[in-house]
Write a protein that holds these residues in place. Structure first.
Motif, PDB file in Angstrom:
ATOM      1  N   TYR A   1       1.103  -1.272  -0.211  1.00 15.18           N
ATOM      2  CA  TYR A   1       0.012   0.395   0.064  1.00 15.18           C
ATOM      3  C   TYR A   1       0.933   1.284  -0.237  1.00 15.18           C
ATOM      4  CZ  TYR A   1       1.139  -0.094   5.287  1.00 15.18           C
ATOM      5  OH  TYR A   1       1.576  -0.212   6.582  1.00 15.18           O
TER       6      TYR A   1
ATOM      7  N   GLU B   1      -3.117  -2.886   3.864  1.00 12.55           N
ATOM      8  CA  GLU B   1      -2.670  -1.932   4.930  1.00 12.55           C
ATOM      9  C   GLU B   1      -3.083  -2.186   6.515  1.00 12.55           C
ATOM     10  OE1 GLU B   1      -6.369   1.502   5.997  1.00 12.55           O
ATOM     11  OE2 GLU B   1      -6.081   0.656   3.997  1.00 12.55           O
TER      12      GLU B   1
ATOM     13  N   GLU C   1      -8.200   3.742   0.813  1.00  2.71           N
ATOM     14  CA  GLU C   1      -7.967   3.730   2.368  1.00  2.71           C
ATOM     15  C   GLU C   1      -8.204   4.889   2.989  1.00  2.71           C
ATOM     16  OE1 GLU C   1      -3.732   3.588   1.258  1.00  2.71           O
ATOM     17  OE2 GLU C   1      -3.777   2.792   0.168  1.00  2.71           O
TER      18      GLU C   1
ATOM     19  N   SER D   1      -4.698   4.238  -4.369  1.00  2.00           N
ATOM     20  CA  SER D   1      -5.371   2.844  -4.191  1.00  2.00           C
ATOM     21  C   SER D   1      -4.657   2.014  -4.727  1.00  2.00           C
ATOM     22  CB  SER D   1      -6.701   2.825  -4.761  1.00  2.00           C
ATOM     23  OG  SER D   1      -6.848   1.585  -4.851  1.00  2.00           O
ATOM     24  N   VAL D   2      -4.360   0.478  -4.324  1.00  2.55           N
ATOM     25  CA  VAL D   2      -3.240  -0.364  -4.362  1.00  2.55           C
ATOM     26  C   VAL D   2      -4.185  -1.755  -5.389  1.00  2.55           C
ATOM     27  CG1 VAL D   2      -2.421  -2.502  -3.730  1.00  2.55           C
ATOM     28  CG2 VAL D   2      -2.758  -0.067  -2.086  1.00  2.55           C
TER      29      VAL D   2
END
Length: 410
Positions: free
Chosen positions: A21, A49, A189, A394-395
């Motif tokens: 992340y 995360e 997140e 954003s992952v």
């Protein structure tokens, strides 16, 4: 957010795990995937995360194996052995916590409910959908065409898919701004992602009740009438998953494709009239810049091995879709085989992959959105240098925060 306590077993199996992340993914996720491949091979230990341990399948064959074997890698997250390490406010909790959505069902139950949802989406009239999307696009372009400049993310690509889904769901257009905000937040997140998820699900639950009382020609009404016998809670969960997956991925698919066509000379030469190049660009984006980078997830139903790694019963496996699409063992040369090749894993694979009717709806929306844009604004051009474009942090999703353009208003 504080890191959870992990067992010694987690520490052993995740020694040297990569932090999955943060800003590195925002700027150059492919560099992260290459680094993971060099250090760990086709399956890598990662920390999500909050320091939550998981495995990421990076290889094409490994992702294909996981998605092809639901008996070995199931979707029911109740078997996760890591629940005690998950913070209460974890932003991914809404996507892994057991809920009445079809995506968490398995076996015959999944086949029945998944089949019903696919039937509901297949019942959408494609001709009407294309016409509605054209009207949506024309209306949005009318709103900014006179200025000679626009942000095609905020003013165009982030609006079209949700406005189309509102019609498919039988919702009024005026709800679009709130849903655009909350669905987008739910995929990011942080604490607000959890609250945004709760707000959208609450609206979908209310919608399910409304359609039970006043059915129409829309997806929730189709599910209400289906002989499978959905509860309102099940319909609400499925509507949220379909909206979240359909809206964000379709929006980013369109935005990423427009970016490609505005920055790559292979597409720019035919931009003014390039009907043929739209389909090619859409397909290339699915290989090289797929909207869904990673997907959570699958849980091992027994001890097994994957990519040479020991996977314990209950371990979480993240599907590295973007990494798999660029796996050098499958595609040693970038862009090689992309033209006309639809063997990418961007829609996942297997019985839990994106239903074909949903793929067709997304393709109609993206293709129509780009074609209308090129028809109306044939000299549209990027207003900044390509390297100045910023990717959303954003992952899981791959999309731009803005796409500023200029054009001539005729």
């Amino acid at each position: 957010m504080t890191s959870p306590n992990k067992s010694s077993a987690d520490e052993d199996t995740h020694a040297g795990a990569a932090t999955f992340y943060g800003p590195r993914f925002q700027n150059n996720p492919e560099e992260v995937y290459r680094e993971l491949r060099r250090e760990h091979g086709t399956v890598a230990p990662v920390l999500l995360e909050g320091g939550v341990p998981a495995w990421c399948a990076l290889g094409y064959r490994e992702v294909h194996h996981v998605t092809s074997n639901p008996d070995l890698f199931g979707r029911d997250s109740r078997r996760w052995n890591g629940w005690n390490s998950v913070p209460h406010d974890w932003s991914l909790r809404p996507y892994v916590e057991p809920q009445p959505s079809v995506v968490f069902t398995e076996g015959e139950d999944h086949r029945k409910r998944g089949g019903a949802l696919a039937e509901a989406l297949a019942d959408v009239d494609e001709f009407d959908l294309r016409s509605q999307v054209e009207q949506i696009c024309d209306g949005l372009i009318d709103g900014f065409a006179g200025r000679g400049e626009a942000d095609l993310i905020a003013e165009y690509t982030h609006q079209i898919p949700l406005l189309a889904l509102l019609k498919i769901y039988g919702l009024p257009d005026e709800e679009a701004p709130t849903l655009v905000r909350d669905v987008a937040l739910s995929a990011e997140e942080g604490d607000e992602a959890v609250r945004a998820h709760e707000r959208v699900v609450a609206r979908m639950l209310a919608l399910a009740g409304e359609k039970r009382e006043n059915p129409g020609r829309d997806v929730p009404s189709f599910l209400q009438a289906h002989p499978v016998g959905f509860t309102d809670e099940e319909i609400a969960a499925d509507l949220f998953i379909t909206m979240g997956a359909g809206y964000l991925t379709t929006s980013d698919w369109m935005g990423n494709t427009i970016r490609l066509m505005l920055t790559d000379e292979r597409f720019a030469v035919t931009l003014a009239g390039g009907r043929r190049s739209v389909g090619q660009a859409l397909n290339e984006v699915l290989w090289e810049d797929t909207p869904t980078q990673n997907f959570v997830g699958r849980w091992a139903t027994q001890d097994t091995r994957l990519g040479g790694k020991r996977i314990r019963k209950g371990d979480l496996v993240v599907l590295g879709l973007a990494a798999a699409n660029t796996d050098p063992q499958v595609r040693p040369d970038s862009y090689a085989g992309a033209a006309g090749n639809q063997a990418h894993l961007s829609f996942s694979h297997g019985e839990h992959g994106c239903p074909f009717p949903a793929q067709e709806i997304a393709r109609i929306i993206t293709t129509t959105g780009i074609e209308v844009l090129l028809d109306r604004l044939p000299d549209v051009a990027l207003a900044v240098e390509p390297e100045d474009l910023v990717w959303r942090p954003s992952v899981w999703m791959r999309g731009l925060t803005a796409l500023p353009v200029t054009f001539t208003w005729y």
